[in-house]
Design a protein around this motif. Structure first.
Motif, PDB file in Angstrom:
ATOM      1  N   THR A 161       0.847  -1.184   0.000  1.00  0.00           N
ATOM      2  CA  THR A 161       0.000   0.000   0.000  1.00  0.00           C
ATOM      3  C   THR A 161       0.887   1.240   0.000  1.00  0.00           C
ATOM      4  O   THR A 161       1.891   1.301   0.701  1.00  0.00           O
ATOM      5  CB  THR A 161      -0.971   0.001   1.203  1.00  0.00           C
ATOM      6  N   ILE A 162       0.512   2.232  -0.834  1.00  0.00           N
ATOM      7  CA  ILE A 162       1.362   3.399  -1.088  1.00  0.00           C
ATOM      8  C   ILE A 162       0.825   4.625  -0.350  1.00  0.00           C
ATOM      9  O   ILE A 162      -0.364   4.948  -0.470  1.00  0.00           O
ATOM     10  CB  ILE A 162       1.435   3.716  -2.590  1.00  0.00           C
ATOM     11  N   HIS A 163       1.721   5.313   0.373  1.00  0.00           N
ATOM     12  CA  HIS A 163       1.327   6.509   1.128  1.00  0.00           C
ATOM     13  C   HIS A 163       2.437   7.549   1.121  1.00  0.00           C
ATOM     14  O   HIS A 163       2.898   8.002   2.170  1.00  0.00           O
ATOM     15  CB  HIS A 163       0.929   6.118   2.556  1.00  0.00           C
ATOM     16  N   ASN A 184      -3.296   1.736  -4.013  1.00  0.00           N
ATOM     17  CA  ASN A 184      -2.864   3.129  -4.130  1.00  0.00           C
ATOM     18  C   ASN A 184      -4.030   4.057  -3.797  1.00  0.00           C
ATOM     19  O   ASN A 184      -4.981   4.180  -4.567  1.00  0.00           O
ATOM     20  CB  ASN A 184      -2.339   3.427  -5.528  1.00  0.00           C
ATOM     21  N   THR A 185      -3.943   4.698  -2.633  1.00  0.00           N
ATOM     22  CA  THR A 185      -4.923   5.712  -2.248  1.00  0.00           C
ATOM     23  C   THR A 185      -4.252   7.076  -2.116  1.00  0.00           C
ATOM     24  O   THR A 185      -4.811   7.983  -1.513  1.00  0.00           O
ATOM     25  CB  THR A 185      -5.589   5.344  -0.904  1.00  0.00           C
ATOM     26  N   ALA A 186      -3.052   7.210  -2.697  1.00  0.00           N
ATOM     27  CA  ALA A 186      -2.271   8.442  -2.542  1.00  0.00           C
ATOM     28  C   ALA A 186      -2.438   9.357  -3.751  1.00  0.00           C
ATOM     29  O   ALA A 186      -3.254  10.279  -3.738  1.00  0.00           O
ATOM     30  CB  ALA A 186      -0.805   8.101  -2.305  1.00  0.00           C
ATOM     31  N   ASP A 227      -7.664   4.122  -5.703  1.00  0.00           N
ATOM     32  CA  ASP A 227      -8.634   5.184  -5.443  1.00  0.00           C
ATOM     33  C   ASP A 227      -8.261   6.449  -6.204  1.00  0.00           C
ATOM     34  O   ASP A 227      -8.940   7.466  -6.095  1.00  0.00           O
ATOM     35  CB  ASP A 227      -8.686   5.467  -3.938  1.00  0.00           C
ATOM     36  N   VAL A 228      -7.164   6.382  -6.964  1.00  0.00           N
ATOM     37  CA  VAL A 228      -6.636   7.551  -7.674  1.00  0.00           C
ATOM     38  C   VAL A 228      -6.140   7.132  -9.045  1.00  0.00           C
ATOM     39  O   VAL A 228      -5.713   5.993  -9.246  1.00  0.00           O
ATOM     40  CB  VAL A 228      -5.475   8.191  -6.887  1.00  0.00           C
TER      41      VAL A 228
END
Length: 313
Positions: A198-200, A227-229, A254-255
């Motif tokens: 998961t990317i942040h 990926n929610t970033a 989400d992006v």
């Protein structure tokens, strides 16, 4: 002194925006897209409230009265910060508001992908269960979440919050960050050993296409990428190829690189059972949006009081 405040994309925030406590004129527009619109609407303003409206150098140069750009988000890549600094414009952002909503969205995507919830639900709608010779069928692989390894790329407040939830679910975590801290692993370890990544991290020139063909080759064939970033952190064409070829197991995004995807987007348009795309709503629980709206006005009031908060350099 009366300050003029203009909110350029009010419809991006579904929350109550309280009136600031100082003398002011407040104008809001539901959306603003073109540079000409931005300049016209901000020409007499000293405070701009934005979420995703691009504030580029050519626009800022036409706004000599502007003193504060208060961004209603954590990411500030929509603002040319070098030009803002050159003009003496303060840029502020929102921090530590998504401590529940983003981690919960990430965990939701992990379960949906590891448990193949979406493709099985869709197959039932197609009538596949009606045709089954047995009480169930195994068209899509299912993996336990407990016992899996979660790589966290970007181990700040959000990364740590996700890590705590993951450990509570029986997952092992592999945290990575460019800023030194105890317990981190290197990026190569995250790529090769994680079942889920998961990317942040913020989108910067250094992190653009952080994940591409080279990185997908190093990941497990069953691994999923969340990926929610920011969309630009991942090479979307390379991701789509990796999903289609089975090089990685799945992705939950989400992006995307261009939002909204008015001209289409290869991830949004793809019909793959191992890909879930949501419309940049991981941040948008009712509770989180209200925290964000309150902090947005806090930033404005602090600036006017001579004590700017959450300043972004």
């Amino acid at each position: 002194m009366t300050h003029k405040i203009v909110f350029l994309d009010r419809e991006s925030l579904d929350a109550n925006v309280r009136a600031p406590s100082f003398p002011h004129e407040y104008v809001e527009h539901q959306s603003t897209w073109t540079p000409d619109e931005i300049v016209e609407r901000l020409k007499d303003a000293d405070i701009a409230l934005i979420n995703k409206v691009p504030m580029r150098a050519d626009v800022l140069k036409q706004l000599p009265k502007l003193k504060l750009i208060a961004v209603a988000a954590t990411g500030t890549d929509v603002v040319d910060k070098a030009q803002a600094k050159a003009q003496g414009i303060v840029v502020s952002n929102i921090r530590n508001y998504a401590f529940n909503t983003v981690p919960e969205h990430v965990i939701g995507l992990i379960f949906a992908l590891r448990r193949a919830i979406v493709p099985y639900a869709n197959s039932v709608k197609r009538g596949d269960w009606n045709k089954s010779q047995q009480f169930c069928y195994f068209d899509y692989p299912i993996y336990d979440v407990a016992g899996s390894t979660l790589g966290i790329v970007g181990y700040g407040a959000l990364g740590k919050s996700i890590g705590k939830r993951a450990e509570a679910l029986g997952m092992k975590i592999l945290p990575y960050d460019v800023f030194p801290q105890d317990g981190l692993v290197d990026f190569e370890t995250v790529l090769t050993q994680s079942d889920i990544i998961t990317i942040h991290v913020p989108l910067t020139p250094d992190t653009k296409n952080l994940f591409g063909a080279e990185q997908f080759k190093k990941m497990k064939n069953s691994a999923i990428l969340i990926n929610t970033a920011r969309g630009g952190l991942v090479d979307e064409a390379a991701l789509l190829e990796a999903l289609k070829s089975g090089e990685i197991g799945g992705a939950g995004f989400d992006v995307v690189a261009q939002e909204p995807p008015k001209d289409g987007n290869i991830l949004c348009d793809a019909d793959l059972p191992n890909l879930i795309v949501t419309p940049h709503v991981a941040w948008a629980s009712k509770q989180a949006m209200q925290i964000l709206a309150d902090q947005l006005i806090d930033n404005v009031e602090n600036f006017v009081a001579g004590k700017p908060s959450n300043v972004v350099e």
